[in-house]
Design a protein around this motif. Sequence first.
Motif, PDB file in Angstrom:
ATOM      1  N   ARG A 108       0.845  -1.204   0.000  1.00 31.38           N
ATOM      2  CA  ARG A 108       0.000   0.000   0.000  1.00 31.38           C
ATOM      3  C   ARG A 108       0.875   1.247   0.000  1.00 31.38           C
ATOM      4  NH1 ARG A 108      -3.130   2.486   4.475  1.00 31.38           N
ATOM      5  NH2 ARG A 108      -2.330   0.827   5.815  1.00 31.38           N
ATOM      6  N   VAL A 109       0.415   2.279  -0.688  1.00 33.97           N
ATOM      7  CA  VAL A 109       1.066   3.591  -0.689  1.00 33.97           C
ATOM      8  C   VAL A 109       0.015   4.628  -0.316  1.00 33.97           C
ATOM      9  CG1 VAL A 109       2.216   5.354  -2.092  1.00 33.97           C
ATOM     10  CG2 VAL A 109       2.766   2.940  -2.441  1.00 33.97           C
ATOM     11  N   GLU A 110       0.373   5.557   0.539  1.00 29.50           N
ATOM     12  CA  GLU A 110      -0.549   6.626   0.935  1.00 29.50           C
ATOM     13  C   GLU A 110       0.190   7.960   0.908  1.00 29.50           C
ATOM     14  OE1 GLU A 110      -3.707   6.347   1.585  1.00 29.50           O
ATOM     15  OE2 GLU A 110      -3.933   4.163   1.739  1.00 29.50           O
ATOM     16  N   VAL A 111      -0.462   8.976   0.336  1.00 28.43           N
ATOM     17  CA  VAL A 111       0.086  10.332   0.352  1.00 28.43           C
ATOM     18  C   VAL A 111      -0.863  11.197   1.181  1.00 28.43           C
ATOM     19  CG1 VAL A 111       0.646  12.384  -1.000  1.00 28.43           C
ATOM     20  CG2 VAL A 111       1.232  10.116  -1.870  1.00 28.43           C
ATOM     21  N   THR A 112      -0.319  11.877   2.176  1.00 23.93           N
ATOM     22  CA  THR A 112      -1.121  12.731   3.045  1.00 23.93           C
ATOM     23  C   THR A 112      -0.596  14.157   2.971  1.00 23.93           C
ATOM     24  OG1 THR A 112      -1.481  10.878   4.568  1.00 23.93           O
ATOM     25  CG2 THR A 112      -1.956  13.109   5.397  1.00 23.93           C
ATOM     26  N   ARG A 122       3.298  13.962   3.509  1.00 18.19           N
ATOM     27  CA  ARG A 122       3.996  12.735   3.910  1.00 18.19           C
ATOM     28  C   ARG A 122       3.609  11.613   2.964  1.00 18.19           C
ATOM     29  NH1 ARG A 122       1.704  12.028   8.344  1.00 18.19           N
ATOM     30  NH2 ARG A 122       0.425  10.200   7.852  1.00 18.19           N
ATOM     31  N   ILE A 123       4.595  10.758   2.632  1.00 21.43           N
ATOM     32  CA  ILE A 123       4.340   9.579   1.799  1.00 21.43           C
ATOM     33  C   ILE A 123       4.655   8.342   2.638  1.00 21.43           C
ATOM     34  CG2 ILE A 123       4.854   8.371  -0.345  1.00 21.43           C
ATOM     35  CD1 ILE A 123       5.858  10.997  -1.505  1.00 21.43           C
ATOM     36  N   ASP A 124       3.684   7.428   2.740  1.00 22.52           N
ATOM     37  CA  ASP A 124       3.846   6.201   3.521  1.00 22.52           C
ATOM     38  C   ASP A 124       3.832   4.991   2.593  1.00 22.52           C
ATOM     39  OD1 ASP A 124       3.679   7.442   6.186  1.00 22.52           O
ATOM     40  OD2 ASP A 124       1.605   7.869   5.649  1.00 22.52           O
ATOM     41  N   PHE A 125       4.784   4.093   2.809  1.00 19.03           N
ATOM     42  CA  PHE A 125       4.871   2.848   2.047  1.00 19.03           C
ATOM     43  C   PHE A 125       4.694   1.694   3.037  1.00 19.03           C
ATOM     44  CE2 PHE A 125       7.319   6.068  -0.027  1.00 19.03           C
ATOM     45  CZ  PHE A 125       7.168   5.868  -1.394  1.00 19.03           C
ATOM     46  N   SER A 139       8.309   5.765   5.792  1.00 22.59           N
ATOM     47  CA  SER A 139       7.692   7.063   5.504  1.00 22.59           C
ATOM     48  C   SER A 139       8.752   8.113   5.232  1.00 22.59           C
ATOM     49  CB  SER A 139       6.836   7.533   6.690  1.00 22.59           C
ATOM     50  OG  SER A 139       5.826   6.603   6.977  1.00 22.59           O
ATOM     51  N   LYS A 140       8.385   9.069   4.399  1.00 23.43           N
ATOM     52  CA  LYS A 140       9.216  10.256   4.217  1.00 23.43           C
ATOM     53  C   LYS A 140       8.291  11.465   4.285  1.00 23.43           C
ATOM     54  CE  LYS A 140      13.057  12.251   1.640  1.00 23.43           C
ATOM     55  NZ  LYS A 140      14.066  12.072   0.582  1.00 23.43           N
ATOM     56  N   GLU A 141       8.691  12.439   5.090  1.00 23.52           N
ATOM     57  CA  GLU A 141       7.848  13.603   5.356  1.00 23.52           C
ATOM     58  C   GLU A 141       8.563  14.885   4.952  1.00 23.52           C
ATOM     59  OE1 GLU A 141       6.428  15.668   9.459  1.00 23.52           O
ATOM     60  OE2 GLU A 141       5.794  13.569   9.197  1.00 23.52           O
ATOM     61  N   PHE A 142       7.813  15.763   4.330  1.00 19.65           N
ATOM     62  CA  PHE A 142       8.347  17.054   3.892  1.00 19.65           C
ATOM     63  C   PHE A 142       7.572  18.169   4.587  1.00 19.65           C
ATOM     64  CE2 PHE A 142       8.934  13.949   0.590  1.00 19.65           C
ATOM     65  CZ  PHE A 142      10.219  14.170   0.127  1.00 19.65           C
ATOM     66  N   ASN A 143       8.294  19.086   5.217  1.00 14.79           N
ATOM     67  CA  ASN A 143       7.635  20.221   5.848  1.00 14.79           C
ATOM     68  C   ASN A 143       8.555  21.435   5.864  1.00 14.79           C
ATOM     69  OD1 ASN A 143       9.378  19.458   7.987  1.00 14.79           O
ATOM     70  ND2 ASN A 143       7.796  18.076   8.751  1.00 14.79           N
ATOM     71  N   VAL A 144       8.145  22.455   6.565  1.00  9.29           N
ATOM     72  CA  VAL A 144       8.894  23.713   6.611  1.00  9.29           C
ATOM     73  C   VAL A 144       9.326  23.964   8.053  1.00  9.29           C
ATOM     74  CG1 VAL A 144       8.793  26.193   6.187  1.00  9.29           C
ATOM     75  CG2 VAL A 144       7.577  24.625   4.665  1.00  9.29           C
ATOM     76  N   ASN A 145      10.605  24.328   8.249  1.00 10.71           N
ATOM     77  CA  ASN A 145      11.073  24.584   9.617  1.00 10.71           C
ATOM     78  C   ASN A 145      10.702  25.996  10.081  1.00 10.71           C
ATOM     79  OD1 ASN A 145      12.904  26.324   8.389  1.00 10.71           O
ATOM     80  ND2 ASN A 145      14.641  24.917   8.570  1.00 10.71           N
ATOM     81  N   GLU A 205       7.906  14.620  -5.347  1.00 15.49           N
ATOM     82  CA  GLU A 205       6.934  15.403  -6.117  1.00 15.49           C
ATOM     83  C   GLU A 205       6.275  14.560  -7.200  1.00 15.49           C
ATOM     84  OE1 GLU A 205       9.115  18.787  -7.472  1.00 15.49           O
ATOM     85  OE2 GLU A 205       9.276  19.675  -5.474  1.00 15.49           O
ATOM     86  N   VAL A 206       7.034  13.652  -7.827  1.00 18.71           N
ATOM     87  CA  VAL A 206       6.464  12.774  -8.855  1.00 18.71           C
ATOM     88  C   VAL A 206       5.395  11.863  -8.236  1.00 18.71           C
ATOM     89  CG1 VAL A 206       6.958  10.747 -10.289  1.00 18.71           C
ATOM     90  CG2 VAL A 206       8.385  12.783 -10.472  1.00 18.71           C
ATOM     91  N   ILE A 207       5.704  11.293  -7.071  1.00 15.75           N
ATOM     92  CA  ILE A 207       4.736  10.408  -6.420  1.00 15.75           C
ATOM     93  C   ILE A 207       3.498  11.188  -5.982  1.00 15.75           C
ATOM     94  CG2 ILE A 207       4.327   8.929  -4.411  1.00 15.75           C
ATOM     95  CD1 ILE A 207       7.304   8.128  -4.572  1.00 15.75           C
ATOM     96  N   LYS A 208       3.710  12.356  -5.390  1.00 16.97           N
ATOM     97  CA  LYS A 208       2.582  13.150  -4.871  1.00 16.97           C
ATOM     98  C   LYS A 208       1.723  13.750  -5.977  1.00 16.97           C
ATOM     99  CE  LYS A 208       3.285  17.355  -3.162  1.00 16.97           C
ATOM    100  NZ  LYS A 208       2.378  18.313  -3.837  1.00 16.97           N
TER     101      LYS A 208
END
Length: 271
Positions: A108-112, A122-125, A139-145, A205-208
């Motif tokens: 399963r893959v989930e993009v939140t 966040r992308i969860d595998f 998981s790999k998560e992208f955010n802003v500090n 970005e490609v996955i999302k």
Amino acid sequence: MSATSAKVSRKENSNHDGADETSEKEQQEAIEHIDEVQNEIDRLNEQASEEILKVEQKYNKLRQPFFQKRSELIAKIPNFWVTTFVNHPQVSALLGEEDEEALHYLSRVEVTEFEDIKSGYRIDFYFDENPYFENKALSKEFNVNESGDPVSKSTEIKWKAGKDLTKRTGQTPNKAGKKRQHEEPESFFTWFTDHSDAGADELGEVIKDDIWPNPLQYYLVPDMEDEEGDGNDDDDEEEGLEDIDEGEEEEGEDEDEDGDGEDGEDDGEDD
């Protein structure tokens, strides 16, 4: 030069200088007015961005039940996600044969996207039990500090003994990789440890933005090799048919010639 001529000359220069001063003043005033108008445009752009963000947040919530339903249906199709990734031109370039084998356990893959979309996603595998690592999910998560700079973080992969694919630089590329002339692709799994440029993470970005909105379009991409093979078979069949047709035509011509000769002989005998 006469006194009269000198007065005229001085008057002309004085008028010219005045014109220049007036022109410069008008230009400066125009620039100030342009700046004021631009501030209004910027204000409207900012207002539009805020309203667009609210609309995106609204529709993200509306899409969630459909994403959930889609995931439940995808779970019924074996190897859906590995097939989707292999069929995607950019992702396939990152896949070695062992990466592909590991991704056969991807269930399963989930993009939140976070509620404040601007703050990240966040992308969860999710993986079944597999011979490569202990994790059930990566998981790999992208955010802003706090400084407003993009950053990323990810799950630490707990590799099983001798199975760390990120340390195998000589992976054999899969078929898709060969087509794209990637002789030694980096492992797909190095993406989880790469946080060098979170603001321009191409795979994320490609996955999302490309795969997640509609993964089915890539799952259904036909194998190009099969298509090429089918095309060659068709050509061979057509050539074979042409040969048969030509052969039949030649035989027909021979029969006609023979027939004409016999008729000629019969006519001769009748005479």
